[in-house]
Design a protein around this motif. Structure first.
Motif, PDB file in Angstrom:
ATOM      1  N   SER A   1       3.700  -9.025   2.624  1.00 14.92           N
ATOM      2  CA  SER A   1       3.975  -7.919   2.335  1.00 14.92           C
ATOM      3  C   SER A   1       3.689  -7.728   0.911  1.00 14.92           C
ATOM      4  CB  SER A   1       5.507  -7.578   2.636  1.00 14.92           C
ATOM      5  OG  SER A   1       5.576  -6.207   2.161  1.00 14.92           O
ATOM      6  N   GLN A   2       3.102  -6.605   0.250  1.00 17.23           N
ATOM      7  CA  GLN A   2       2.893  -6.501  -1.189  1.00 17.23           C
ATOM      8  C   GLN A   2       3.301  -4.991  -1.390  1.00 17.23           C
ATOM      9  OE1 GLN A   2      -1.035  -7.420  -2.046  1.00 17.23           O
ATOM     10  NE2 GLN A   2      -0.624  -8.931  -3.451  1.00 17.23           N
ATOM     11  N   GLU A   3       4.009  -4.884  -2.698  1.00 15.67           N
ATOM     12  CA  GLU A   3       4.276  -3.569  -3.140  1.00 15.67           C
ATOM     13  C   GLU A   3       3.079  -3.185  -4.052  1.00 15.67           C
ATOM     14  OE1 GLU A   3       7.231  -0.852  -5.384  1.00 15.67           O
ATOM     15  OE2 GLU A   3       8.397  -1.868  -3.628  1.00 15.67           O
TER      16      GLU A   3
ATOM     17  N   SER B   1       2.319  -0.060  -5.066  1.00 16.73           N
ATOM     18  CA  SER B   1       3.246   1.193  -5.903  1.00 16.73           C
ATOM     19  C   SER B   1       4.318   1.680  -5.400  1.00 16.73           C
ATOM     20  CB  SER B   1       2.549   2.327  -6.349  1.00 16.73           C
ATOM     21  OG  SER B   1       1.866   3.138  -5.109  1.00 16.73           O
TER      22      SER B   1
ATOM     23  N   ARG C   1       5.102   3.910  -3.550  1.00 12.94           N
ATOM     24  CA  ARG C   1       4.676   4.633  -2.235  1.00 12.94           C
ATOM     25  C   ARG C   1       3.697   3.994  -1.373  1.00 12.94           C
ATOM     26  NH1 ARG C   1       3.875  10.474  -4.244  1.00 12.94           N
ATOM     27  NH2 ARG C   1       5.076   9.997  -6.326  1.00 12.94           N
TER      28      ARG C   1
ATOM     29  N   GLU D   1       2.705   0.314   0.396  1.00 15.91           N
ATOM     30  CA  GLU D   1       3.059  -1.054   0.849  1.00 15.91           C
ATOM     31  C   GLU D   1       1.846  -1.604   1.686  1.00 15.91           C
ATOM     32  OE1 GLU D   1       6.175  -3.440   3.221  1.00 15.91           O
ATOM     33  OE2 GLU D   1       6.594  -1.264   3.204  1.00 15.91           O
TER      34      GLU D   1
ATOM     35  N   ARG E   1       0.859  -4.446   4.144  1.00 16.69           N
ATOM     36  CA  ARG E   1       1.052  -5.695   5.022  1.00 16.69           C
ATOM     37  C   ARG E   1       0.262  -6.428   5.532  1.00 16.69           C
ATOM     38  NH1 ARG E   1       6.249  -2.989   8.203  1.00 16.69           N
ATOM     39  NH2 ARG E   1       7.304  -2.339   6.451  1.00 16.69           N
TER      40      ARG E   1
ATOM     41  N   THR F   1      -6.261  -7.383  -1.172  1.00 18.87           N
ATOM     42  CA  THR F   1      -6.108  -7.168   0.345  1.00 18.87           C
ATOM     43  C   THR F   1      -7.008  -7.835   1.235  1.00 18.87           C
ATOM     44  OG1 THR F   1      -8.249  -5.500   0.357  1.00 18.87           O
ATOM     45  CG2 THR F   1      -5.800  -4.587  -0.354  1.00 18.87           C
TER      46      THR F   1
ATOM     47  N   LYS G   1      -4.826   2.291   6.116  1.00 20.18           N
ATOM     48  CA  LYS G   1      -3.619   2.844   6.422  1.00 20.18           C
ATOM     49  C   LYS G   1      -3.434   3.073   7.943  1.00 20.18           C
ATOM     50  CE  LYS G   1      -1.304   5.990   3.928  1.00 20.18           C
ATOM     51  NZ  LYS G   1      -0.873   7.602   3.492  1.00 20.18           N
TER      52      LYS G   1
ATOM     53  N   ILE H   1       1.417   2.571   7.321  1.00 19.10           N
ATOM     54  CA  ILE H   1       1.410   1.400   6.311  1.00 19.10           C
ATOM     55  C   ILE H   1       0.057   0.754   6.313  1.00 19.10           C
ATOM     56  CG2 ILE H   1       2.524  -1.023   6.101  1.00 19.10           C
ATOM     57  CD1 ILE H   1       4.844  -0.145   7.500  1.00 19.10           C
TER      58      ILE H   1
ATOM     59  N   TYR I   1      -2.674  -2.160   6.055  1.00 18.95           N
ATOM     60  CA  TYR I   1      -2.940  -3.416   6.677  1.00 18.95           C
ATOM     61  C   TYR I   1      -4.613  -3.739   6.328  1.00 18.95           C
ATOM     62  CZ  TYR I   1       1.307  -3.649   9.408  1.00 18.95           C
ATOM     63  OH  TYR I   1       2.480  -3.750   9.739  1.00 18.95           O
TER      64      TYR I   1
ATOM     65  N   HIS J   1      -6.682  -0.905  -6.538  1.00 21.22           N
ATOM     66  CA  HIS J   1      -5.762  -0.399  -5.847  1.00 21.22           C
ATOM     67  C   HIS J   1      -5.477   0.932  -5.985  1.00 21.22           C
ATOM     68  CE1 HIS J   1      -3.909  -4.638  -6.265  1.00 21.22           C
ATOM     69  NE2 HIS J   1      -4.392  -4.602  -5.239  1.00 21.22           N
TER      70      HIS J   1
END
Length: 131
Positions: A9-11, A13, A15, A17, A19, A27, A42, A48, A50, A86
């Protein structure tokens, strides 16, 4: 390119995420990690990002739900994440970034940073999009 998992998992920003079985901050995952594999999608079912359907199947704990054309056409419906800058792209921005090279191959790129995307991702559209 190393295929050692660095995170699940990486944040990106507050809003956004990401995974997956991530091998870098661009990515890429253990399943797809070429120089051009720098997008995340998404997923409609969980909202989310991926890197690929395999990462979603392994980690999400629920089946994939595909985006409909109507949902993809909504204004500000961001569904693609560029692994280089990003920034998020709509399906229209992503799909219209495809161009033909002189050798007949197609090329896709980020409209923000102009990084090249893997054009073979379109082979999996049926897994993500109900077009």
């Amino acid at each position: 390119m190393s295929t050692q998992i660095i995170a699940h998992s990486q944040e990106i920003s507050p809003r956004v995420e990401l995974r997956g079985q991530l091998v870098d901050s661009a990515t890429r995952c253990i399943h797809y990690h070429s120089q051009l594999d720098i997008i995340a999608i998404k997923f409609r079912c969980c909202e989310i990002y991926y890197p690929c359907y395999k990462c979603h199947e392994e980690l999400a704990g629920h089946p994939i739900k595909r985006w409909t054309r109507e949902e993809l056409d909504r204004e500000n419906q961001w569904i693609i994440l560029c692994g280089d800058c990003h920034k998020q792209l709509s399906f229209s921005e992503y799909s219209s970034s495809s161009t033909r090279k002189p050798d007949g191959e197609s090329s896709m790129m980020c409209i923000h940073c102009l990084s090249q995307f893997n054009p073979k991702c379109s082979l999996h559209y049926d897994l993500y999009f109900d077009l």
